[in-house]
Motif scaffolding. Structure first.
Motif, PDB file in Angstrom:
ATOM      1  N   CYS A  20       0.925  -1.251   0.043  1.00 28.34           N
ATOM      2  CA  CYS A  20       0.074   0.119   0.095  1.00 28.34           C
ATOM      3  C   CYS A  20       0.867   1.416  -0.026  1.00 28.34           C
ATOM      4  N   ALA A  21       0.940   1.939  -1.341  1.00 28.73           N
ATOM      5  CA  ALA A  21       1.670   3.249  -1.342  1.00 28.73           C
ATOM      6  C   ALA A  21       0.999   4.503  -0.883  1.00 28.73           C
ATOM      7  N   ALA A  22       1.766   5.215  -0.154  1.00 27.22           N
ATOM      8  CA  ALA A  22       0.695   6.483  -0.074  1.00 27.22           C
ATOM      9  C   ALA A  22       1.552   7.440  -0.719  1.00 27.22           C
ATOM     10  N   SER A  23       0.833   8.645  -1.163  1.00 28.88           N
ATOM     11  CA  SER A  23       1.306   9.784  -1.920  1.00 28.88           C
ATOM     12  C   SER A  23       0.316  10.928  -1.621  1.00 28.88           C
ATOM     13  N   GLY A  24       0.847  12.075  -1.779  1.00 30.62           N
ATOM     14  CA  GLY A  24       0.043  13.397  -1.506  1.00 30.62           C
ATOM     15  C   GLY A  24       0.215  13.887  -0.068  1.00 30.62           C
ATOM     16  N   ARG A  25       0.646  12.793   0.840  1.00 31.82           N
ATOM     17  CA  ARG A  25       0.696  13.188   2.565  1.00 31.82           C
ATOM     18  C   ARG A  25       1.342  12.130   2.923  1.00 31.82           C
ATOM     19  N   THR A  26       2.083  12.238   4.040  1.00 34.97           N
ATOM     20  CA  THR A  26       2.838  11.286   4.922  1.00 34.97           C
ATOM     21  C   THR A  26       1.811  10.844   5.965  1.00 34.97           C
ATOM     22  N   PHE A  27       1.920   9.496   5.685  1.00 33.37           N
ATOM     23  CA  PHE A  27       0.976   8.737   6.588  1.00 33.37           C
ATOM     24  C   PHE A  27       1.665   8.163   7.918  1.00 33.37           C
ATOM     25  N   SER A  28       2.886   8.357   7.967  1.00 31.51           N
ATOM     26  CA  SER A  28       3.625   7.952   9.128  1.00 31.51           C
ATOM     27  C   SER A  28       3.164   8.163  10.465  1.00 31.51           C
ATOM     28  N   ASP A  71       6.737   0.589   6.393  1.00 33.60           N
ATOM     29  CA  ASP A  71       7.968   1.481   6.193  1.00 33.60           C
ATOM     30  C   ASP A  71       7.651   2.761   6.088  1.00 33.60           C
ATOM     31  N   ASN A  72       7.793   3.756   7.228  1.00 35.55           N
ATOM     32  CA  ASN A  72       7.563   4.914   7.068  1.00 35.55           C
ATOM     33  C   ASN A  72       8.556   5.837   6.338  1.00 35.55           C
ATOM     34  N   ALA A  73       9.530   5.347   6.260  1.00 32.86           N
ATOM     35  CA  ALA A  73      10.466   6.074   5.353  1.00 32.86           C
ATOM     36  C   ALA A  73      10.051   6.116   3.826  1.00 32.86           C
ATOM     37  N   LYS A  74       9.403   4.770   3.326  1.00 31.89           N
ATOM     38  CA  LYS A  74       8.951   4.696   2.004  1.00 31.89           C
ATOM     39  C   LYS A  74       7.386   5.222   1.958  1.00 31.89           C
ATOM     40  N   ASN A  75       6.917   5.587   3.027  1.00 28.81           N
ATOM     41  CA  ASN A  75       5.255   5.603   3.170  1.00 28.81           C
ATOM     42  C   ASN A  75       4.655   4.589   2.481  1.00 28.81           C
ATOM     43  N   THR A  76       4.965   3.329   3.071  1.00 29.27           N
ATOM     44  CA  THR A  76       4.400   2.173   2.368  1.00 29.27           C
ATOM     45  C   THR A  76       3.962   1.353   3.492  1.00 29.27           C
ATOM     46  N   MET A  77       2.928   0.393   3.446  1.00 34.20           N
ATOM     47  CA  MET A  77       2.560  -0.568   4.148  1.00 34.20           C
ATOM     48  C   MET A  77       2.534  -1.887   3.453  1.00 34.20           C
ATOM     49  N   TYR A  78       2.576  -3.041   4.161  1.00 30.96           N
ATOM     50  CA  TYR A  78       2.699  -4.234   3.667  1.00 30.96           C
ATOM     51  C   TYR A  78       1.787  -5.283   4.214  1.00 30.96           C
ATOM     52  N   LEU A  79       1.236  -6.265   3.445  1.00 31.88           N
ATOM     53  CA  LEU A  79       0.714  -7.630   3.984  1.00 31.88           C
ATOM     54  C   LEU A  79       1.142  -8.658   3.411  1.00 31.88           C
ATOM     55  N   GLN A  80       2.018  -9.387   4.225  1.00 30.90           N
ATOM     56  CA  GLN A  80       2.376 -10.748   3.841  1.00 30.90           C
ATOM     57  C   GLN A  80       1.457 -11.697   4.154  1.00 30.90           C
ATOM     58  N   MET A  81       0.872 -12.547   3.107  1.00 30.74           N
ATOM     59  CA  MET A  81      -0.120 -13.333   3.394  1.00 30.74           C
ATOM     60  C   MET A  81       0.454 -14.591   3.084  1.00 30.74           C
ATOM     61  N   ASN A  82       0.395 -15.738   3.900  1.00 26.41           N
ATOM     62  CA  ASN A  82       1.068 -16.991   3.730  1.00 26.41           C
ATOM     63  C   ASN A  82      -0.038 -18.077   3.857  1.00 26.41           C
ATOM     64  N   SER A  83      -0.008 -19.251   3.619  1.00 27.61           N
ATOM     65  CA  SER A  83      -0.793 -20.222   3.468  1.00 27.61           C
ATOM     66  C   SER A  83      -2.264 -19.860   3.417  1.00 27.61           C
ATOM     67  N   LEU A  84      -2.315 -19.462   2.255  1.00 23.85           N
ATOM     68  CA  LEU A  84      -3.859 -18.673   1.748  1.00 23.85           C
ATOM     69  C   LEU A  84      -4.729 -19.639   1.450  1.00 23.85           C
TER      70      LEU A  84
END
Length: 122
Positions: A20-28, A71-84
């Protein structure tokens, strides 16, 4: 603005990593969350992470299989999904909450991005 990506078609038992990439504002300084919505169902909470990544919270259905991170430095959030599982098939949405408290209620979230489709096949 939030943009989720990384969805796709995967076999049961497989893995995917959503971003999830954020742009236009800082979501940290925002709590961030993932929600999902399967056809014919209401949007449901999946996972959330606190501002400093010190706290995470998961829906029971994904606990132990999914991992949320940011990763607030990259303004990005992740969701690792295993054993789907087949029941993980849904459109996944990322969202940001101005409140400093983690919430599982989608009404608490102020910013939403368009979703990314995750399809788990047998």
């Amino acid at each position: 603005q939030l943009q989720a990506s990384g969805g796709g078609l995967v076999q049961a038992g497989g893995s995917l990593r959503l971003s999830c990439a954020a742009s236009g504002r800082t979501f940290s300084n925002y709590v961030m969350g993932w929600f999902r919505q399967a056809p014919g169902t209401e949007r449901e909470f999946v996972a959330a992470i606190s501002i400093g990544s010190g706290s995470t919270y998961y829906a029971d259905a994904v606990k132990g299989r999914f991992t949320i991170s940011r990763d607030n430095a990259k303004n990005t959030m992740y969701l690792q999904m295993n054993s789907l599982k087949l029941e993980d098939t849904a459109v996944y949405f990322c969202a940001a909450d101005r409140s400093p408290l983690i919430s599982t209620d989608l009404r608490s979230y102020d910013y939403w991005g368009p979703g990314t489709q995750v399809t788990v096949s047998s």
